[in-house]
Design a protein around this motif. Structure first.
Motif, PDB file in Angstrom:
ATOM      1  N   ILE A  35      76.093  71.863  63.472  1.00 33.53           N
ATOM      2  CA  ILE A  35      75.840  70.530  64.033  1.00 33.53           C
ATOM      3  C   ILE A  35      75.656  70.623  65.543  1.00 33.53           C
ATOM      4  N   ILE A  36      76.541  71.382  66.203  1.00 33.91           N
ATOM      5  CA  ILE A  36      76.433  71.538  67.659  1.00 33.91           C
ATOM      6  C   ILE A  36      75.121  72.231  68.019  1.00 33.91           C
ATOM      7  N   PHE A  37      74.803  73.303  67.297  1.00 27.88           N
ATOM      8  CA  PHE A  37      73.563  74.026  67.580  1.00 27.88           C
ATOM      9  C   PHE A  37      72.340  73.141  67.343  1.00 27.88           C
ATOM     10  N   MET A  38      72.377  72.355  66.286  1.00 29.76           N
ATOM     11  CA  MET A  38      71.262  71.459  65.999  1.00 29.76           C
ATOM     12  C   MET A  38      71.108  70.428  67.112  1.00 29.76           C
ATOM     13  N   ALA A  39      72.234  69.954  67.652  1.00 30.11           N
ATOM     14  CA  ALA A  39      72.174  68.988  68.753  1.00 30.11           C
ATOM     15  C   ALA A  39      71.519  69.622  69.974  1.00 30.11           C
ATOM     16  N   TRP A  40      71.865  70.888  70.254  1.00 28.17           N
ATOM     17  CA  TRP A  40      71.211  71.580  71.385  1.00 28.17           C
ATOM     18  C   TRP A  40      69.725  71.764  71.089  1.00 28.17           C
ATOM     19  N   LEU A  41      69.424  72.228  69.899  1.00 24.19           N
ATOM     20  CA  LEU A  41      68.042  72.550  69.538  1.00 24.19           C
ATOM     21  C   LEU A  41      67.139  71.327  69.643  1.00 24.19           C
ATOM     22  N   LEU A  42      67.592  70.196  69.104  1.00 22.91           N
ATOM     23  CA  LEU A  42      66.760  68.997  69.080  1.00 22.91           C
ATOM     24  C   LEU A  42      66.674  68.317  70.441  1.00 22.91           C
ATOM     25  N   ASN A  43      67.558  68.669  71.358  1.00 22.58           N
ATOM     26  CA  ASN A  43      67.462  68.147  72.715  1.00 22.58           C
ATOM     27  C   ASN A  43      66.726  69.108  73.651  1.00 22.58           C
ATOM     28  N   TYR A  44      66.290  70.257  73.111  1.00 21.94           N
ATOM     29  CA  TYR A  44      65.617  71.258  73.937  1.00 21.94           C
ATOM     30  C   TYR A  44      64.194  71.555  73.465  1.00 21.94           C
ATOM     31  N   VAL A  45      64.041  71.847  72.167  1.00 23.47           N
ATOM     32  CA  VAL A  45      62.738  72.260  71.634  1.00 23.47           C
ATOM     33  C   VAL A  45      61.629  71.230  71.880  1.00 23.47           C
ATOM     34  N   PRO A  46      61.900  69.898  71.756  1.00 21.33           N
ATOM     35  CA  PRO A  46      60.806  68.946  72.018  1.00 21.33           C
ATOM     36  C   PRO A  46      60.143  69.118  73.375  1.00 21.33           C
ATOM     37  N   PHE A  47      60.903  69.574  74.381  1.00 21.70           N
ATOM     38  CA  PHE A  47      60.302  69.774  75.697  1.00 21.70           C
ATOM     39  C   PHE A  47      59.387  70.995  75.717  1.00 21.70           C
ATOM     40  N   ILE A  48      59.604  71.915  74.792  1.00 15.48           N
ATOM     41  CA  ILE A  48      58.687  73.044  74.669  1.00 15.48           C
ATOM     42  C   ILE A  48      57.336  72.561  74.144  1.00 15.48           C
ATOM     43  N   LEU A  49      57.390  71.600  73.233  1.00 15.78           N
ATOM     44  CA  LEU A  49      56.183  71.110  72.583  1.00 15.78           C
ATOM     45  C   LEU A  49      55.454  70.068  73.413  1.00 15.78           C
ATOM     46  N   MET A  50      56.149  69.427  74.343  1.00 18.58           N
ATOM     47  CA  MET A  50      55.542  68.367  75.144  1.00 18.58           C
ATOM     48  C   MET A  50      54.524  68.928  76.121  1.00 18.58           C
ATOM     49  N   GLY A  51      53.431  68.182  76.303  1.00 21.91           N
ATOM     50  CA  GLY A  51      52.451  68.565  77.299  1.00 21.91           C
ATOM     51  C   GLY A  51      52.683  67.906  78.641  1.00 21.91           C
ATOM     52  N   ARG A  52      53.601  66.935  78.680  1.00 16.08           N
ATOM     53  CA  ARG A  52      53.835  66.173  79.909  1.00 16.08           C
ATOM     54  C   ARG A  52      54.521  67.026  80.963  1.00 16.08           C
ATOM     55  N   VAL A  53      54.487  66.550  82.203  1.00 10.20           N
ATOM     56  CA  VAL A  53      55.144  67.242  83.294  1.00 10.20           C
ATOM     57  C   VAL A  53      56.652  67.200  83.072  1.00 10.20           C
ATOM     58  N   LYS A  54      57.337  68.305  83.397  1.00 11.06           N
ATOM     59  CA  LYS A  54      58.764  68.427  83.097  1.00 11.06           C
ATOM     60  C   LYS A  54      59.546  68.814  84.352  1.00 11.06           C
ATOM     61  N   TYR A  55      60.830  68.412  84.342  1.00 10.52           N
ATOM     62  CA  TYR A  55      61.714  68.708  85.476  1.00 10.52           C
ATOM     63  C   TYR A  55      63.040  69.216  84.945  1.00 10.52           C
ATOM     64  N   ILE A  56      63.817  69.833  85.820  1.00 10.36           N
ATOM     65  CA  ILE A  56      65.048  70.490  85.389  1.00 10.36           C
ATOM     66  C   ILE A  56      66.062  69.513  84.809  1.00 10.36           C
ATOM     67  N   HIS A  57      66.042  68.240  85.255  1.00 11.35           N
ATOM     68  CA  HIS A  57      67.035  67.290  84.747  1.00 11.35           C
ATOM     69  C   HIS A  57      66.800  66.958  83.270  1.00 11.35           C
ATOM     70  N   HIS A  58      65.635  67.326  82.725  1.00 11.48           N
ATOM     71  CA  HIS A  58      65.393  67.104  81.300  1.00 11.48           C
ATOM     72  C   HIS A  58      66.295  67.984  80.429  1.00 11.48           C
ATOM     73  N   TYR A  59      66.887  69.017  81.020  1.00 14.95           N
ATOM     74  CA  TYR A  59      67.770  69.912  80.255  1.00 14.95           C
ATOM     75  C   TYR A  59      69.194  69.372  80.155  1.00 14.95           C
ATOM     76  N   LEU A  60      69.474  68.258  80.797  1.00 13.30           N
ATOM     77  CA  LEU A  60      70.845  67.757  80.924  1.00 13.30           C
ATOM     78  C   LEU A  60      71.562  67.588  79.584  1.00 13.30           C
ATOM     79  N   PRO A  61      71.016  66.832  78.607  1.00 12.69           N
ATOM     80  CA  PRO A  61      71.738  66.707  77.329  1.00 12.69           C
ATOM     81  C   PRO A  61      71.879  68.034  76.592  1.00 12.69           C
ATOM     82  N   ALA A  62      70.833  68.857  76.618  1.00  9.96           N
ATOM     83  CA  ALA A  62      70.908  70.156  75.937  1.00  9.96           C
ATOM     84  C   ALA A  62      71.975  71.034  76.569  1.00  9.96           C
ATOM     85  N   GLN A  63      72.117  70.973  77.885  1.00 12.17           N
ATOM     86  CA  GLN A  63      73.135  71.756  78.575  1.00 12.17           C
ATOM     87  C   GLN A  63      74.535  71.391  78.090  1.00 12.17           C
TER      88      GLN A  63
END
Length: 758
Positions: A667-695
């Protein structure tokens, strides 16, 4: 004989009775002594001296420990929160949005309203009137209590710490791990730095953590088969509340929502198996599980999300800078708009703007830039802001043009033509006022939606090309609530109230929006095409006249009362507009953005972000995670993969494994994965604060791995080193979060990696 025998028997019986009474008395005395011994020993504390505190006592776990951790979190987050007395980073955006609420001026943004409503609430409580513009880098005036507003925002970040501790306890971690996770959450500098400013990130993290805490409580009750108890219903409602709030702050809240959804679907599948195969669950109970989940985890979150938009529309009842992105009817309902003025019937020669009725309700727009390919003629787009490039003049068809009759040219001998109304079925041409070229459709593929035809502007006012002709097809006439305007000609085009389509006369396709955006060469504005549409209810092909000017026509005797906007329609349109705007936030390949970063950089802390100016007189903040915490949490991800292999090996060899513990880790790993992988797939501009929930979840995963390792007598040493290491690293890098004063050269020792722009 007889008497002797009787006497003997009597004597024996008497002795027997005496002996029985004696034994009974002994038993009673023994019972009393045993009870006294039990009573005395029950009051003894074996191996627990009276002067030793029990840190595992419920009062510590439930009250004292969370209070201590919360106090530490409060100190490090509130310390020097006032030091930067100017607008820092995205305070320029969210502070301004809060001001719009306080002044009740409509605005448009890519995020849902809840977080910005809370920002506005903080301003209201601080006595702020909304007049400050929140320009980046500008010093706060004395009448803006920015410190209170920052503290209000910081409060959400502070509460993450006790939630992290309670979540750790609920997951069954030992107290060493619970404290380690909490300390890592406290001194994690990504969240700590963000918490010191008027931003949405602390609210997003809090509601993410709150939702996960609710899910962990649901899992704990599920293991005990208590989901349908009062406690189960309570935590289902709390979890649903968290889902509704996190999605109403930012759409990335959908990632933790997906975790709740996957867990729920998995659990209902297990219960379906128990109902249909093992017969250990009745159909009535199974359907009750479904009913509870639907109400608490679907209906409640959706209701919260919709309610925030209802409040949004109710508060923002004045016209503002963002009303160029909303429907004409919603604009017309705003106080201070000027759409009610102007003649009520559109005529040839009228100056108009056209708004799409589709899911991207922006204004038809053209500008003096050409398509890089295709016809290479002038671009046609939709645009969410009002400017001169949105204005078109209605011209006669080509037949009139060949007869030298032009509605858009001043002709003193032909003044009557300016009174001819545009009606259903008329053939018109639309002349772009700024460039003098005509709107047309070309029989070549559109640049983005290649299955449709390209739309462009070309030519000049006196051109006569049949490719420029469009046919009016009236679809709906919206009725005014005023009796003075309910008898308007339903075959004529009226501003605001008439919805119509524009069919290209030669090609037979319809002028349409797609919801897609052009690349950088089209300034990321909305795509306009000509498409074949067999359904006349296709709202992407519907348009209405918004602005109307014609000084040759009379204004109405009384002020026009527009139809009232429909909430559901505006709700859908606004959300689609937000989605389109999010999709348009693409990185520009021709421009270097020194603030942006890529997904692979976040777990290894390859880069940070300068949040403000970097001059010697500036108080500087560098957004960067605590290096030790980030790298340890990333290590935890790799260790969890090893842990899964070990558990799989043990399972295959039929060793005893803790299934529930393994499931908790998943469950914990899935929470990290689903808060991180979507940013890999996104084409939009990204910033470091987007990692906050995954962190946050990476920290929990590291704690989970440590908790599964039996360190024996080394436990104190291992955890002691980690406690000291985390705190010492924070002390070393504290200035990145607390603010660097003076020259940045004085802080060059903090630059562990060359990629850090400190």
């Amino acid at each position: 004989m007889s008497n002797g025998y009787s006497s003997g028997i009597s004597t024996h019986d008497d002795n027997k009775h005496i002996s029985h009474r004696h034994n009974k008395q002994l038993d009673e005395n023994s019972d009393v002594e045993i009870e006294e011994i039990i009573d005395k020993t029950s009051k003894l504390h074996i191996n627990k001296p009276d002067n030793k505190l029990d840190f595992t006592h419920p009062i510590f776990i439930k009250i004292i420990n969370p209070l201590i951790l919360t106090a530490i979190s409060s100190f490090v987050r509130l310390y020097r929160i006032e030091i930067a007395n100017y607008v820092v980073w995205d305070e320029a955006h969210f502070g301004e949005f809060g001001s719009r609420y306080l002044k009740r001026e409509f605005y448009f943004d890519v995020h849902p309203p809840l977080g910005k409503l809370l920002v506005a609430l903080s301003g209201y409580l601080a006595g702020y009137n909304g007049d400050f513009k929140f320009d980046s880098g500008v010093v706060y005036p004395d009448d803006v209590n920015y410190v209170f507003m920052r503290i209000f925002n910081c409060f959400f970040s502070i509460l993450v710490t006790p939630l992290a501790y309670r979540t750790s306890v609920l997951l069954g971690f030992n107290q060493f791990t619970c404290w380690l996770i909490s300390i890592m959450v406290i001194f994690e500098q990504l969240s700590l730095t963000l918490s010191k400013f008027i931003l949405l990130d602390s609210m997003l993290l809090f509601f993410t953590v709150f939702t996960f805490f609710g899910l962990v409580n649901l899992h704990a009750l599920n293991v005990k088969n208590k989901l349908l108890t009062k406690s189960g219903l309570k935590w289902s409602i709390i979890t649903g509340f968290g889902v509704g709030c996190v999605c109403s702050v930012k759409w990335v809240g959908l990632f933790i929502t997906a975790v709740v959804g996957i867990y729920t679907v998995y659990d209902l599948l297990i219960k379906f198996y128990q109902t249909t195969t093992t017969k250990t669950l009745s159909w009535r109970t199974y359907l009750l599980h479904w009913s509870v989940r639907i109400f608490t985890l679907i209906i409640i979150p959706i209701s919260i999300y919709i309610s925030t938009f209802k409040i949004h529309f109710m508060v923002l009842n004045h016209t503002g800078p963002g009303d160029g992105s909303i429907s004409t009817l919603l604009q017309a309902s705003l106080i201070g708009n000027d759409l009610q003025s102007g003649p009520r019937s559109v005529a040839y020669g009228s100056l108009i703007t056209l708004r799409s009725q589709g899911l991207s309700p922006n204004l038809l727009h053209s500008h003096g830039h050409n398509y890089p390919e295709g016809s290479q003629e002038q671009q046609v787009t939709t645009y969410g802001f009002k400017d001169d490039n949105n204005e078109f003049l209605i011209e006669f068809d080509v037949t009139h043009g060949l007869a030298n009759q032009h509605a858009t040219l001043v002709d003193e001998n032909s003044t009557d033509i300016y009174h001819i109304e545009v009606k259903d079925g008329d053939t018109i041409r639309l002349n772009h006022r700024k460039t003098g070229s005509y709107l047309r459709a070309n029989a070549i593929n559109a640049p983005v939606s290649t299955n449709n035809y390209e739309v462009s502007c070309f030519g000049e006012i006196e051109s006569n090309d049949y490719i420029d002709e469009w046919v009016i097809e009236v679809q709906v006439q919206e009725k005014s609530p005023s009796p003075d305007f309910q008898n308007e000609d339903e075959t004529s085009i009226h501003p605001v109230s008439t919805n119509f389509r524009l069919r290209h006369k030669q090609l037979g396709c319809y002028l349409s929006t797609t919801g897609s955006a052009y690349p950088a060469w089209g300034y990321n504005q909305g795509e306009v095409v000509c498409k074949y549409s067999i359904f006349n209810r296709d709202k992407n092909t519907w348009w209405n006249v918004e602005k109307h000017m014609n000084d040759k026509l009379p204004d109405p005797e009384t002020e026009y009362v527009p139809p009232k906007p429909k909430f559901w329609k505006e709700f859908i349109l606004l959300n689609y507009g937000m989605m389109a705007a999010n999709g348009a936030l693409l990185p520009d390949p021709d421009r270097f953005d020194k603030l942006s970063s890529e997904w692979w950089e976040w777990p290894i802390l390859h880069t940070g972000l300068r949040m403000c100016g970097w001059g010697e007189s500036d108080i500087k903040f560098f957004l960067l995670g605590n290096p030790l915490i980030t790298w340890l949490s990333t290590l935890g991800l790799g260790l969890f993969a090893v842990y899964c292999l070990v558990v799989g090996f043990k399972y295959q060899r039929q060793y005893e494994v803790s299934g529930d513990k393994f499931f908790q880790g998943l469950i914990i790993f899935m929470a990290w994965l689903l808060n991180y992988v979507p940013f890999i797939l996104m084409g939009r501009v990204k910033y470091i604060h987007h990692y906050l929930p995954a962190q946050y979840f990476a920290i929990f995963l590291f704690g989970f791995i440590l908790d599964r390792i039996n360190f024996g007598r080394l436990r104190w040493v291992v955890y002691g080193v980690l406690y000291v290491g985390v705190i010492a690293t924070f002390i070393y890098f504290k200035d990145l979060s607390f603010g660097m004063e003076g020259s940045s050269k004085n802080y060059s020792y903090l630059k562990l990696l060359n990629s850090w722009m400190i």
